[in-house]
Design an enzyme around this catalytic site. Structure first.
Site, PDB file in Angstrom:
ATOM      1  N   HIS A 189       3.100  -7.674  32.295  1.00 23.53           N
ATOM      2  CA  HIS A 189       3.803  -6.959  33.356  1.00 23.53           C
ATOM      3  C   HIS A 189       3.814  -7.778  34.645  1.00 23.53           C
ATOM      4  O   HIS A 189       2.875  -8.517  34.935  1.00 23.53           O
ATOM      5  CB  HIS A 189       3.128  -5.612  33.606  1.00 23.53           C
ATOM      6  CG  HIS A 189       3.109  -4.727  32.398  1.00 23.53           C
ATOM      7  ND1 HIS A 189       4.223  -4.078  31.922  1.00 23.53           N
ATOM      8  CD2 HIS A 189       2.097  -4.405  31.554  1.00 23.53           C
ATOM      9  CE1 HIS A 189       3.903  -3.384  30.847  1.00 23.53           C
ATOM     10  NE2 HIS A 189       2.618  -3.572  30.602  1.00 23.53           N
TER      11      HIS A 189
ATOM     12  N   HIS B 209       7.012   3.535  34.340  1.00 21.56           N
ATOM     13  CA  HIS B 209       5.899   2.822  33.710  1.00 21.56           C
ATOM     14  C   HIS B 209       4.840   2.414  34.731  1.00 21.56           C
ATOM     15  O   HIS B 209       4.638   1.232  35.016  1.00 21.56           O
ATOM     16  CB  HIS B 209       6.414   1.584  32.965  1.00 21.56           C
ATOM     17  CG  HIS B 209       5.416   1.039  31.978  1.00 21.56           C
ATOM     18  ND1 HIS B 209       4.374   0.222  32.344  1.00 21.56           N
ATOM     19  CD2 HIS B 209       5.301   1.200  30.651  1.00 21.56           C
ATOM     20  CE1 HIS B 209       3.663  -0.096  31.281  1.00 21.56           C
ATOM     21  NE2 HIS B 209       4.203   0.485  30.230  1.00 21.56           N
TER      22      HIS B 209
END
Length: 538
Positions: A209, A231
């Site tokens: 990420h 998210h």
């Protein structure tokens, strides 16, 4: 990598996993990761690296195997990975190493980089019997330390200050991996016992990420009109939203994007206002002089012998074609000139069985449709004496401006229905097929097509008694009636026979014995007469 799109998107859905956290560079993280492991094992400790089985595990194994290869003094320290799924995934990496990045493909010239030299797989591990008396490195799943091998090893090694736990990825709130990152003095084991946390705990993010800097730069370059954050934990989402709003406050209000951070299963409603325009091209861009208003000055200014451009308010009817965000309106005949499209049509043909006459079909079609065009071709039939055509040959009925046609007599016992597929044409064709089927079964059809029944009989032989022959026919009729009805009485007179037929009133045709059943008044009587015109039985 930015999308190859020349305009700003209306909506950008972007992750917010790390919120406003900023990660060190890749080289710094790898150096810190390998340095921490080396410091633990050279001090005689054991290093636990909780990881997930796919993706990050193979990446970290590759980094550590290369580091062990470059540092011979560490090669006596065993490195294990205890995960059946990671082992299966590793075989996929070994098979498709040529699909990795350029650095991995370059190493393929010397050998498969995922065929590790200093890392061994523990196919099965019993934590209680695992020999961990010396320094070692163990990759174990799951990555959040909630259960499994990684949790069992953590409970066993947590009290020794020489040991260490290295968290190499994102840790979800309220998990043990997230809890020990804050360095508590005690932890609770899987058995529920409280024990001191004396081992080293370090965190080096190798998560896939993005951090805040990468996220912010991507959003700025894409320049969306609406941003939806997903998210991420609520706190991290809120921090990222606040940082983005501070950045966009420098812009005029009409150029600031909207930023939403909806909870799970909550709809996000956005309103888009866009004015679409289309170019009128080809024949539609010209108006014939007859369509102009009766304005002599306007005719004189524009000219009466040439086509002119349409004016504002004029109606245009054509085909709207949109390609690569540009729209145009063209006439069907101009499609091939201004677009890659072509005008096509679909024609259908249906063969319907038909044993009636043309006159019957003509009557039924005429009662249903108006303006039927009928043509005939006496020499067009394929078979002599075609049923349905008679002496008229091939007969064609055209309806709905010729779009639907009914052809009779082309093939024996068959009517062909042909039509151009369209909304109206399909409906008309369906009704025509229903009429053809109805024209063969209705009472009017039977009456129009019926013919008198006449049987040719043989001429009598010389000396044959003609009256006996006629009486034989009458007796045959009498016998047939007796087999059908309850009581039949016959009277013969020359060429004529009279038959009195008695039917039980109860309708079951059985003569009852005794009681009410013997009452003849309740029976129904019918009289039938059969006569022949001559002694030949005609």
């Amino acid at each position: 990598e930015l999308p190859r799109y020349h305009a700003s998107p209306d909506v950008l859905i972007v992750e917010s996993t790390y919120g406003v956290q900023v990660h060190p560079t890749r080289a710094e993280r790898e150096a810190r990761f390998t340095g921490t492991i080396e410091r633990i094992v050279t001090g005689g400790g054991r290093c636990l690296i909780p990881v997930f089985a796919l993706g990050r595990a193979q990446e970290l194994l590759l980094i550590l195997d290369e580091y062990w290869q470059e540092h011979p003094h560490l090669q006596s320290v065993p490195v294990y990975y205890a995960s059946k799924m990671a082992s299966r995934a590793l075989r996929v990496y070994q098979t498709y190493a040529n699909m990795m990045n350029a650095r991995i493909r370059t190493q393929m010239d010397l050998g498969n980089p995922f065929s590790f030299r200093h890392i061994r797989n523990l196919k099965s591990i019993d934590v209680n019997n695992f020999d961990d008396r010396g320094p070692s490195v163990v990759f174990a799943s799951p990555g959040m330390l909630q259960s499994g091998v990684s949790r069992q090893l953590f409970d066993r090694w947590a009290t020794d200050p020489k040991n260490g736990v290295l968290i190499a990825g994102y840790a979800v709130e309220h998990t043990l991996a997230k809890e020990i990152m804050s360095q508590p003095k005690e932890v609770v084991t899987m058995e529920g016992r409280r024990q001191p946390l004396n081992c080293l705990v370090d965190y080096v993010s190798f998560s896939a990420h993005v951090d805040f800097v990468q996220n912010r730069d991507f959003i700025t370059n894409v320049n969306p009109r609406n941003i939806i954050l997903v998210h991420g934990a609520k706190e991290e989402m809120g921090r990222l939203k606040g940082a983005l709003m501070m950045q966009y406050n420098k812009l005029p209000e009409n150029k600031r994007p909207t930023i939403a951070m909806p909870p799970n299963e909550v709809d996000v409603k956005l309103i888009f206002t866009r004015r679409r325009s289309a170019k009128v091209m080809g024949k539609l861009a010209e108006v014939p002089p007859t369509d102009l208003e009766d304005d002599e000055e306007e005719r004189r200014r524009r000219g009466s012998s040439r086509a002119v451009e349409p004016r504002e308010g004029d109606s245009v009817r054509g085909i709207l074609v949109t390609q690569q965000d540009s729209s145009r309106i063209v006439a069907p005949e101009d499609l091939s000139t201004y677009t890659p499209l072509r005008v096509g049509s679909v024609s259908s043909r249906l063969h319907v069985p038909f044993v009636g006459k043309v006159e019957t079909l003509r009557m039924f079609l005429g009662e249903m449709f108006r303006g039927i065009e009928e043509t005939s071709d006496p020499s067009g039939g394929k078979d002599d004496g075609d049923a349905g055509a008679g002496q008229e040959g091939v007969v064609t009925f055209a309806m709905h401006g010729g779009q639907v046609k009914v052809v009779v007599g082309q093939t024996r016992g068959v009517v062909t229905v042909e039509w151009d597929c369209s909304a109206v044409g399909d409906v008309v064709a369906d009704s025509v097929v229903a009429l053809i089927m109805h024209a063969q079964s209705s009472a009017a059809s039977v009456r129009l097509t019926a013919q008198a029944c006449g049987h040719r009989r043989k001429r009598p032989r010389e000396g044959e008694d003609l009256r006996a022959k006629t009486e034989e026919y009458l007796r045959t009729i009498h016998e047939a009636l007796r087999m059908q009805y309850l009581s039949v009485e016959a009277t013969y007179e020359a060429r004529k026979g009279t038959f009195e037929i008695r039917i039980d009133a109860d309708g079951d045709g059985v003569k009852r014995e005794g009681g009410v059943g013997d009452d003849d008044s309740r029976d129904l009587t019918c009289t039938a007469e059969v006569s022949f015109e001559d002694d030949f039985g005609t």
